[in-house]
Structures are given as C-alpha cells and as structure tokens.
Design an enzyme around this catalytic site. Structure first.
Site, PDB file in Angstrom:
ATOM      1  N   GLU A 121      -4.621   2.296  -4.511  1.00 11.31           N
ATOM      2  CA  GLU A 121      -3.181   2.389  -4.295  1.00 11.31           C
ATOM      3  C   GLU A 121      -2.614   1.091  -3.723  1.00 11.31           C
ATOM      4  O   GLU A 121      -1.512   1.088  -3.179  1.00 11.31           O
ATOM      5  CB  GLU A 121      -2.841   3.560  -3.377  1.00 11.31           C
ATOM      6  CG  GLU A 121      -3.355   3.451  -1.940  1.00 11.31           C
ATOM      7  CD  GLU A 121      -4.720   4.062  -1.769  1.00 11.31           C
ATOM      8  OE1 GLU A 121      -5.455   4.137  -2.794  1.00 11.31           O
ATOM      9  OE2 GLU A 121      -5.052   4.465  -0.645  1.00 11.31           O
ATOM     10  N   ASP A 179      -1.503   9.577 -10.386  1.00  9.10           N
ATOM     11  CA  ASP A 179      -1.374   8.543 -11.422  1.00  9.10           C
ATOM     12  C   ASP A 179       0.090   8.328 -11.792  1.00  9.10           C
ATOM     13  O   ASP A 179       0.537   7.198 -12.021  1.00  9.10           O
ATOM     14  CB  ASP A 179      -2.166   8.958 -12.667  1.00  9.10           C
ATOM     15  CG  ASP A 179      -3.675   8.901 -12.426  1.00  9.10           C
ATOM     16  OD1 ASP A 179      -4.087   8.310 -11.402  1.00  9.10           O
ATOM     17  OD2 ASP A 179      -4.415   9.436 -13.257  1.00  9.10           O
ATOM     18  N   HIS A 181      -4.552  14.660  -8.937  1.00  5.27           N
ATOM     19  CA  HIS A 181      -4.740  13.254  -9.295  1.00  5.27           C
ATOM     20  C   HIS A 181      -3.826  12.821 -10.436  1.00  5.27           C
ATOM     21  O   HIS A 181      -3.451  11.645 -10.515  1.00  5.27           O
ATOM     22  CB  HIS A 181      -6.202  13.016  -9.673  1.00  5.27           C
ATOM     23  CG  HIS A 181      -7.121  13.051  -8.486  1.00  5.27           C
ATOM     24  ND1 HIS A 181      -7.307  11.957  -7.656  1.00  5.27           N
ATOM     25  CD2 HIS A 181      -7.875  14.060  -7.959  1.00  5.27           C
ATOM     26  CE1 HIS A 181      -8.134  12.267  -6.692  1.00  5.27           C
ATOM     27  NE2 HIS A 181      -8.514  13.537  -6.852  1.00  5.27           N
ATOM     28  N   ASP A 199       0.849  -1.192   0.000  1.00 10.18           N
ATOM     29  CA  ASP A 199       0.000   0.000   0.000  1.00 10.18           C
ATOM     30  C   ASP A 199       0.884   1.241   0.000  1.00 10.18           C
ATOM     31  O   ASP A 199       1.861   1.324   0.754  1.00 10.18           O
ATOM     32  CB  ASP A 199      -0.908   0.019   1.232  1.00 10.18           C
ATOM     33  CG  ASP A 199      -1.905   1.160   1.155  1.00 10.18           C
ATOM     34  OD1 ASP A 199      -2.901   1.001   0.454  1.00 10.18           O
ATOM     35  OD2 ASP A 199      -1.659   2.197   1.783  1.00 10.18           O
TER      36      ASP A 199
END
Length: 622
Positions: A541, A515, A511, A498
C-alpha cells in the site's frame, strides 16, 4: 522488602494504565507520566491526584518525560509538546520550542513529540524531540536547535546523558552521538561515535554510566557496553541472558551498589558491571578422533603436531571429530574449517564433527578455527595426502600423448583430402546459397521488425504495475537514480505515501475491495501529475512520488492538494462504499544524497506523519 501496589482511582481512564516515566521531587512527591496526563501522590499518604485541568483549547496527550529543575519546577515532555509546572497545584503551562513564527512549518509536528529532558550545569534545559535537539535557558527561552541538516545522525532524540567527565551523549534513531564543546550551545558539533566504534546499526534508546565510567546503551539490537576512552564495546543479546533484545526509550535507572536497571519489551534487565567476566576463555583447537569408512585411525608421530594421513583416490568417507577445549561457555563456541590455506574458512556453527566424502587429490591441510565470543584460535590438525587416479600418473600421460599425436597426424592427412573434395562441392553451391540467403535476409528483416515491436511492448510491461497501471518499483528506482546523477542536479522532492489502516480495509471489505482502493488512489494521484512529475507503486500500500524542480512550498502544496482529493474519494465495492486516508512523508534532496539516503529521510518523515495521527503531511528539508 515489602512490595505494595498503588493503583490509580477506579474511575481513571484506560490511558492511565500506561506509565512512561516516574519522578520523585525534592519535596518527596511522586510524579507519574501516563497517556492520560500527569498524576502525583505523597508516598507517606498515597492518594493519586490527577494534574489540574488544562485550558479547553489545550490537549492533554501522552506524557513521556519528567524533569525537576534546580528551582524545583517540573518540566513535562509529551506528544503535544513541552510543558512546565511553575507552581505546585496549578495547571502546567506550555513552553514553546521556538519563537512565534520561528519554526519551519514542516518541523512543527515533529517537535510536538518530546522524548528526553536534561538540565546542564548552567541551568539550561536540553529537549530531545522527534524532530531534533532544542536548548532553552532556565526560563524556557529558546537558545539553539539542531536537526539532521545541522549534523545530527538521526532526527529522533531518545535520550540525553551527561557523563561524569562532563561529556554529553545523545541516543538517537541514528545511533550514539558525542557532542563536541557541549558548553558552546550555539555551535555544537556532533560526532557519530556509534559508527566509529563499530556498534550495531541500531537505535539508542537510553544511556547510563557505571562507576567505572563505562557507557551502557539500550537499543533494538541488545544491550551495549562502550568504553568512551578507546571505543571498545561488547554486545549482550537475549541468548546471553538479558531479558530482551529491544528496550524502551528512556527506561534506565542507577541503583545502589553499582546496579544498573534497563526496561525492555520483555521485562527488566539488571546488571552489576563489577561482577561481569571480562574475557572469554581462549580456545584450543584439537582433533579428537579420525574415522576412515568404518575404521578408526590412530595418530602417528608427535601428538602435539598435525596428524599425517595418506589416502587413495576414491577413498571412503572421512569423519573428523574435534573440539575447542572451551569449558566456561561451550555452547557459545563457533567452529570454522578449511583445507586450503589460501581459501576462506567454511562455517560449521556449533557442530564439532565433519564428514568429507571426497578430499581433493594432492596435499591438503585441515585447519580448524575456533571462536569463543571475542577470542579465537586456529591450528593445522591434519595433513592429508590423496594419491591421484591411475589415469593421472605420468607414464599413462606420456602414452596417451604419443597416441594422440599419431591420431592427429592421420586425421590431418585424411582431413586434407576431404577438404579438397568439399571445396569443389562448395563452389557449386555458393551461387545457389547466395540467392537463398538473399531471400532469408528479407525474411529476417521482417522478423527483426516484429521482434523490436514485441520487445518494446515487453519493456513497457516490465516497468508498469499490473494492478494500478503506474510505474513499478524498478522504474521508480531508475528515475530516482537518473535525477540524482543529473549534472547539474535539479531541485527534487521525494515523497513516500502510505494508505492509512489499509489492513483494516482488507479485513472488513475483502482483498478485492482493497485492490479497488489501490486503483482508485492510483487514478487520483495520477490525474494530479504534471509533465515532469511521476507517481508509482513502491510496494504493497506504499506509493512514491517524484517532484522535480519543486521546492518546499511547491511540494507541500502538491501533497496538501492530494490529501484533500483523497478525503473526498468514495470507492464502491460489492461489500459497500469504502473511504480511505493517506499519510505522506516528503524529503527535499541535497547535493550529498544518494537514493537510499533520500528515501530513508522520506520514510522517517512518513513515520513521523503516522506517529502524529495519520492523514497528514510531514516534510523534512535537505
């Protein structure tokens, strides 16, 4: 009764505001467990004192549990391990849970988080951690330790409770556990009675006993009362009047006159078990009113028997009003109905009215079931006979059948003449069609080859995550199931990865930057893969890695290498350069593991890594 606030000193840090546990020792002093360490005061002359400072290399982290043993020593459970005050006024000293070099490396971090302390009748100290259960002698020498591999249903031990009959119970993230032969500390056996009793699948944070010997359990799905003799239980939720559906670990106290107190995320719940009403009222299903279209229908015959109602096909809407005749808690009543005795009941919830736009033809029986908590009753209230339409009567069916036979005979004769004529035409066309079909076959073969190529490309797209180019969740599931079904099953390590505080990256950099970070991590992890290893995107994620033929040392080494590589990564975006960190939870597969069990243990390891401060690896064995 007067209520007096006892605030900490003005210079106390913010961490001192969070109080986890309270203890009044035999000398009358009050001890308080906080995230800033241990405070104490004399209630007759309140003046809070912080515990003496620790050694520079020792970390004074959050304190979760306090216990005074039979010698008057104060034991301290914290997120940095187990400690003890041997002499009042002197600094607390660490108490190791395993001999030097005796703990498995991958469990060392979990055992640093201590949640529960208990002293048994022999003076032994029982310690619950996020890695399992430890038992020490009165001086702190380790006697035994137990983990999931030893039979514990859950790795995290939230509470340890000794019942009046001597039975020891454990509250864990795997539910309620009863210990068999608790005096044999080197050969404990664990009975997961939570599943056996049919309790909700939830964590058990704290355990208490009332004066009748009943167990009271706090969980993340309400307050539970359990009879340990017959395992009958009852669950109270927020809708039943308790303060919260989720409670805090260890937050339980026995008061005077049999009162029990439970601390939850939305406040305190107080219960006096002797005053609880045991049985709910027995429902009595009854039909209150029947309306056909805009006309009310009156009952015929014995009112204690089911009503009789004859309807024509295409009847107007039928409205049924009913009741369960429950008066103690009418809002808790749930209604169910069916028209066919062989069919399952349809749930109506709290509704006490039903509209039937069309009742099936023939004889129907309206059966009403009423459920009031753990009591229920059902009864046939209305028999409905619906006449079939005219075209479904026997005279019409016989006429239709005769007409059909005549028409079929005429059709057969005409069809025979037509087929003879067509046969001659078809023979003339066969040779021409043969040549045409040969040409079509060649065209179809070419089309089939093109379709096979396209299908192969589509299959590749269906198992690849479009953002990272890694295998997606569907492909990962197929690979996990395939490895676990292999015979013989090879060694397998599974890891859940994670990205730490990924939401912060999205919030601060956008965002598109998020990415870019995901793609960078995918490239970094993918470049570390060997021939049989696989890493893919599990969702959001989260990523998942499969390491076939890897033992604990190899899996740990692989994860440590990935951590080091990620720490050196810098991702350039339009809003600046982004660095990021990851947490990894690793689990070694056992012969009894299915996919869900293996992933769940890796998730638990990831949770422990997160709880331990992120940017680290936690590995649990098989």
């Amino acid at each position: 009764m007067a209520v007096q606030a006892l605030p900490f000193p003005a210079d106390a840090p913010e961490a001192a505001r969070l109080v986890w546990n309270l203890l009044q020792d035999r000398a009358g002093r009050i001890w308080v467990a906080t995230d800033n360490g241990v405070y104490w005061t004399d209630p007759d002359a309140p003046s809070w004192q912080l515990e003496p400072p620790l050694q520079p290399e020792q970390r004074a982290s959050g304190v979760r549990a306090l216990l005074e043993d039979e010698r008057g020593r104060i034991w301290v459970g914290s997120s940095s391990g187990l400690w003890r005050f041997d002499t009042f006024g002197q600094p607390r000293q660490p108490v190791p849970l395993a001999p030097a070099g005796g703990a498995e490396p991958w469990f060392a971090q979990q055992d640093r988080s201590v949640y529960a302390l208990h002293q048994d009748s022999e003076g032994r100290i029982w310690v619950g951690t996020s890695g399992g259960l430890h038992i020490l002698d009165a001086d702190g020498t380790p006697l035994a330790r137990y983990r999931v591999a030893d039979g514990l249903p859950g790795a995290i031990v939230w509470d340890i409770h000794r019942h009046a009959d001597g039975t020891v119970y454990i509250g864990s993230n795997g539910g309620l556990v009863r210990i068999v032969d608790a005096d044999q500390v080197n050969a404990l056996r664990f009975e997961p009675i939570g599943l056996k009793a049919g309790l909700p699948r939830s964590m058990v944070y704290a355990i208490a006993s009332d004066r009748q010997g009943q167990l009271w359990l706090t969980s993340n799905r309400g307050l539970i009362r359990l009879d340990p003799a017959n395992l009958r239980h009852r669950v109270w939720r927020r809708r039943d009047g308790i303060a919260s559906d989720e409670f805090a670990s260890g937050a339980v106290a026995n008061g005077s006159q049999g009162w029990l107190y439970f601390g939850g995320i939305d406040g305190l719940t107080a219960v006096q078990p002797e005053r609880l009403r045991e049985l709910a009222e027995i429902p009595r299903p009854s039909l209150a009113r029947v309306v056909l279209g805009d006309q009310e229908v009156t009952a015929s015959g014995d009112p204690l028997q089911a009503w009789q109602l004859d309807l024509q096909h295409g009847h107007p809407p039928l409205i049924l009003d009913f009741s369960g005749l429950v008066f103690d808690a009418p809002t808790a009543v749930r209604y169910f109905y069916r028209l066919d005795p062989a069919a399952p009941f349809n749930e109506l919830g709290e509704r006490r009215s039903l509209i039937l736009d069309r009742v099936p033809d023939g004889l129907n029986s309206f059966e009403l079931k009423v459920v009031n908590e753990d009591r229920e009753a059902s009864r046939d209230l209305l028999h409905i006979r619906v006449a079939p339409p005219w075209y479904a009567t026997w005279p019409f069916r016989l006429l239709a059948l005769s007409t059909l036979v005549l028409l079929l005979t005429l059709a057969y004769l005409g069809r025979t003449r037509q087929l003879n004529r067509q046969r001659r035409q078809l023979e003339a066309e066969v040779s021409a069609r043969t040549r045409e079909l040969r040409n079509q076959k060649e065209a179809l073969e070419a089309t089939a080859e093109a379709l096979a190529t396209a299908n192969a490309k589509l299959k590749t797209l269906s198992v690849i995550d479009p953002l990272t180019g890694l295998p997606n969740r569907r492909e990962l599931i197929e690979r996990i199931v395939g490895l676990l079904r292999a015979a013989p099953r090879p060694p397998l390590a599974l890891g859940v990865i994670d990205l730490d505080q990924f939401k912060r990256i999205n919030d601060e950099y956008g965002h598109l930057a998020g990415d870019a970070v995901l793609r960078d991590f995918a490239d970094t992890a993918g470049s570390q893969m060997q021939r049989l290893e696989c890493v893919g995107r599990w969702g959001g994620e989260e990523f998942l890695v499969l390491l076939p033929d890897a033992d604990a040392q190899a899996a740990q080494g692989w994860a440590d290498e990935l951590l080091a590589r990620v720490r050196s990564r810098r991702v350039r975006t339009s809003n600046g350069v982004v660095s990021y960190r990851i947490s990894i939870g690793l689990a070694l597969a056992t012969d009894s593991d299915d996919m869900d069990a293996l992933v769940a243990r890796a998730d638990a390891a990831l949770y422990a890594a997160k709880s331990g401060g992120r940017d680290r690896v936690v590995l649990v064995g098989g």
